[in-house]
Design a protein around this motif. Sequence first.
Motif, PDB file in Angstrom:
ATOM      1  N   ILE A   1      -2.589  -5.109  -1.252  1.00 34.35           N
ATOM      2  CA  ILE A   1      -2.535  -4.116  -0.182  1.00 34.35           C
ATOM      3  C   ILE A   1      -2.324  -2.739  -0.772  1.00 34.35           C
ATOM      4  O   ILE A   1      -1.990  -2.590  -1.959  1.00 34.35           O
ATOM      5  CB  ILE A   1      -1.383  -4.414   0.817  1.00 34.35           C
ATOM      6  N   GLN A   2      -2.530  -1.719   0.069  1.00 34.84           N
ATOM      7  CA  GLN A   2      -2.141  -0.364  -0.316  1.00 34.84           C
ATOM      8  C   GLN A   2      -0.623  -0.352  -0.408  1.00 34.84           C
ATOM      9  O   GLN A   2       0.063  -0.611   0.576  1.00 34.84           O
ATOM     10  CB  GLN A   2      -2.622   0.650   0.729  1.00 34.84           C
ATOM     11  N   GLY A   3      -0.098  -0.068  -1.593  1.00 33.78           N
ATOM     12  CA  GLY A   3       1.295  -0.360  -1.886  1.00 33.78           C
ATOM     13  C   GLY A   3       2.316   0.691  -1.545  1.00 33.78           C
ATOM     14  O   GLY A   3       3.405   0.713  -2.154  1.00 33.78           O
ATOM     15  N   ARG A   4       2.038   1.552  -0.565  1.00 36.99           N
ATOM     16  CA  ARG A   4       3.048   2.531  -0.149  1.00 36.99           C
ATOM     17  C   ARG A   4       2.921   2.797   1.345  1.00 36.99           C
ATOM     18  O   ARG A   4       1.854   2.596   1.933  1.00 36.99           O
ATOM     19  CB  ARG A   4       2.916   3.815  -0.955  1.00 36.99           C
ATOM     20  N   PRO A   5       3.985   3.235   1.994  1.00 37.25           N
ATOM     21  CA  PRO A   5       3.974   3.398   3.452  1.00 37.25           C
ATOM     22  C   PRO A   5       3.230   4.644   3.911  1.00 37.25           C
ATOM     23  O   PRO A   5       3.040   5.604   3.156  1.00 37.25           O
ATOM     24  CB  PRO A   5       5.463   3.483   3.802  1.00 37.25           C
ATOM     25  N   ASN A   6       2.826   4.622   5.174  1.00 38.88           N
ATOM     26  CA  ASN A   6       2.163   5.746   5.832  1.00 38.88           C
ATOM     27  C   ASN A   6       3.036   6.292   6.951  1.00 38.88           C
ATOM     28  O   ASN A   6       3.957   5.620   7.416  1.00 38.88           O
ATOM     29  CB  ASN A   6       0.819   5.303   6.422  1.00 38.88           C
TER      30      ASN A   6
END
Length: 317
Positions: free
Chosen positions: A119-124
């Motif tokens: 997954i994209q490994g940082r929060p939005n």
Amino acid sequence: MSESNSTVWPSLRVSDWQDTRETLHMWLQVVGKIRMAYAPLLNHWWQVTLYVSARGLTTSAIPYDNAVFDIEFDFVDHRLVIRADGGSTRSVALAPKSVAQFYDETMRALDELGLSTRIQGRPNEVEVSIPFAEDTQHRSYDPDAVWLFWRQLVRANKLLNEFRAGYVGKVSPVHFYWGAMDLACTRFSGRPAPRHGGGAPHCADWVMEEGYSHELSSCGFWPGGGAEGAFYAYAYPEPAGYADHPAGDGYYDRDLGEFVLPNEVVRKSNDPDAVVAEFLRRTYEAASTLGDWDRDALECDPYRWAQRRAATRWSRR
């Protein structure tokens, strides 16, 4: 306030669970991004959301090649449960632990089930975006507070679905957006909207363009906006005079750019359900009437078959 109100509408002060809320927000983003990795794109990102369940929040079924799995935050037994269609399960304890540990345990559980995922490994949509694998800052978990938050969502989910039933135009499910951590339902006029300017932190502008591609009136429940969280409503684009429209016991917050109905106002009222229903109705009317929507074509009577249904004999056999 009656005893029944205090049971149905739990009191959970935003300030009392800030650390837990911020940790849970990151955990929700991890799981939401797992769903996003596999689900085909739906309009307005409807494929990425979570849903209120009888035990917490669930992804619903997620496709994986020719298989399927789901993930549920169980806020009763306080565990994250991953279920594969072959019958195998894994769980991750929901307890005081860092986001980095939760992320590692969740990804390892997927690997053990043969569901290897990236997954994209940082929060939005947060001002400070720490990669999940490096986030040792957020590590709080108060199970009582999380349970109370879930009970808030359970009640909001019921009322938002009742409101949703009065619309035959394009309308979203009642679903939980892990980006902003809110339960939402959105009605659409059917017309395209002006291009959205973006601006959400750590979220590409094109993501917001997709979310706001068509005229809408959105409402929901968010653990902010009041001392105990709040119902909210907004329109995009916002028609002239919208902010001055009556909103029942709610009010227009010019800093947020939306109407707000604090949970504590609802909880302390003589008829909480009616207070919320009035807020949702009036704020939708502000968007649809001032925005010149074709309301006759878009709205319906949710009780149109009530007499027929009442006349039907229901049996367990």
